[in-house]
Every structure is written in C-alpha cells, then in structure tokens.
Scaffold this active site. Structure first.
Site, PDB file in Angstrom:
ATOM      1  N   LYS A  18       2.946  -4.438  -1.887  1.00  0.00           N
ATOM      2  CA  LYS A  18       2.849  -4.536  -3.259  1.00  0.00           C
ATOM      3  C   LYS A  18       1.873  -4.103  -4.093  1.00  0.00           C
ATOM      4  CE  LYS A  18       2.156  -8.830  -3.503  1.00  0.00           C
ATOM      5  NZ  LYS A  18       1.364  -9.849  -2.745  1.00  0.00           N
ATOM      6  N   ARG A  77       3.022 -17.376  -7.411  1.00  0.00           N
ATOM      7  CA  ARG A  77       3.421 -17.903  -6.279  1.00  0.00           C
ATOM      8  C   ARG A  77       4.300 -18.997  -6.060  1.00  0.00           C
ATOM      9  NH1 ARG A  77      -0.080 -15.755  -1.447  1.00  0.00           N
ATOM     10  NH2 ARG A  77      -0.198 -13.709  -2.064  1.00  0.00           N
ATOM     11  N   ARG A 136      -4.909  -1.884   8.338  1.00  0.00           N
ATOM     12  CA  ARG A 136      -5.256  -1.900   6.995  1.00  0.00           C
ATOM     13  C   ARG A 136      -6.875  -2.169   6.770  1.00  0.00           C
ATOM     14  NH1 ARG A 136      -2.864  -5.623   2.165  1.00  0.00           N
ATOM     15  NH2 ARG A 136      -4.267  -7.201   2.915  1.00  0.00           N
ATOM     16  N   ARG A 169     -10.485  -6.823   7.190  1.00  0.00           N
ATOM     17  CA  ARG A 169     -10.543  -8.395   6.638  1.00  0.00           C
ATOM     18  C   ARG A 169     -10.359  -8.917   7.789  1.00  0.00           C
ATOM     19  NH1 ARG A 169      -7.496  -9.145   1.043  1.00  0.00           N
ATOM     20  NH2 ARG A 169      -6.133 -10.135   2.254  1.00  0.00           N
TER      21      ARG A 169
END
Ligand SMILES: [Zn+2]
Length: 210
Positions: A9, A84, A118, A151
């Site tokens: 996204k 959301r 990532r 993360r």
C-alpha cells in the site's frame, strides 16, 4: 489505497504520486509528524499510545481535514491507512469525497513472505525490503539516511495474527465501499512483482474511471 499490512500500500501510494501529481497522505505519517513537532494534538496522541489505547477517530479526521485543505490537495490526494472502519468512512465523507478504492488483494502466504523481510526507517517511516526493494546502501534509508530495522510486528509469528485481525476488522468497510460501487481489485499473487507494474495497473484503472 486499501489493503492489508504488507500488500505494498504505502510503496504504491508514494509511487502513484509520480503518475498523478497528487499528494500521498498517510495517516500514520500525520500522527508521527504531530508527535515529532510536539504539538498539543501530538501530546494527546502520545497519551493514548502510552495507555495502549487507540487514537480516537475525531483526532485523525481533524489531522486529515487540516492536511487536505492546502492547495496541493485541490486536484485530489491518495489516502493510505485510513479509513479502517465504517464509522471512520462516514466521518471522512463529511470532510471530503472518495472517488475510488483500490483494493490490493494479496494472499496471506505472499504477505508473510514479504513482511518478514521488510525494513522500516527509524527516522521517517519509509519502508524497504531486504529482498524486493533494497535500499541503495544496506541498513540506511534512501530518503533521509536514517537507520533501518525490523519492526517487532513484522516478525513472522506475529504477521498471521495481524492479517486475521485486519481482515476481520476491515471486511465491513470493504463491503460498505463495494455497495457504493467504488472498489477496484488489484490482485497480486507473486512476492516479487516490480512496484512499477502494479502502479501502472492502478493508474490504468484510475484513468478508465475518469
Ligand atoms: Zn528515512
């Protein structure tokens, strides 16, 4: 831009800017900016996160309202990370209108493969990937020179749970936009598709709807 974490996204939204010349607005970035600038709203937001609570919708809507007022948004904007929920979508309709919802449709196993590799910039939040979207210099952000890290919520064991939660929470919103005939699906079943290919597909959809 609508899609689960790891659907690309943010990457596509920031690249779409080059094709559309309209700003990419990430509510996550807006929130980080307020905190960084130490504004009243920023301090309020920090309070919620410290207590482990969600930032109330009206705060996010207010940040968005301020962001979409300047003239750089007069030709439109790309929203990423918001709304959301259906109540958020309804609140958003009070300050602007949505022309199209690009739904990034990516199977879970592809997302898990991608997210576990990532890397996120500690300073600006820009996202890279050890395998598919490498930074120019290992461990360093192309955009700001900040340090890249994995993360906690990009660890494989946490990803499936995040996906389940995401799908459960956003299904009513997707249905809401489908009923309004705004949803365009962009299906992606490969882990290593060049972002340009998906961006081109999205631009074609937008052109066709105009
Ligand atoms: Zn950075």
């Amino acid at each position: 831009m609508f899609g689960p974490p790891g659907s690309g996204k943010g990457t596509y939204a920031s690249r779409l800017f080059e094709g559309l010349r309209i700003p990419h607005i990430s509510t996550g970035d807006l929130v980080r900016q307020e905190i960084k600038n130490g504004t009243g709203i920023g301090k309020e937001i920090e309070g919620y996160s410290k207590r482990g609570e969600l930032v109330p919708d009206d705060i996010i809507i207010e940040l968005l309202r301020k962001r979409i007022s300047p003239s750089d948004c007069s030709g439109g904007f790309i929203l990423d990370g918001f709304p959301r929920t259906v109540p958020q979508a309804k609140a958003l309709e009070k300050i602007t209108s949505i022309d199209v919802v690009i739904n990034l449709d990516v199977p879970d196993e592809i997302i898990i493969e991608r997210l576990s590799s990532r890397l996120t910039c500690k300073s600006c939040g820009e996202i890279f990937n050890k395998r598919f979207l490498k930074p120019k210099v290992e461990g360093v952000c192309d955009k700001c020179g900040g340090q890249l890290y994995t993360r906690d919520d990009d660890k494989p064991e946490v990803i499936q749970e995040r996906l389940n939660t995401y799908r459960r929470q956003t299904k009513p919103l997707l249905d809401y936009y489908k009923e309004r005939n705004l949803v365009e699906n962009v299906r992606n079943t490969e882990a290593a598709v060049p972002p340009e290919k998906i961006v081109k597909q999205i631009l074609d959809i937008i052109k066709a709807r105009k």
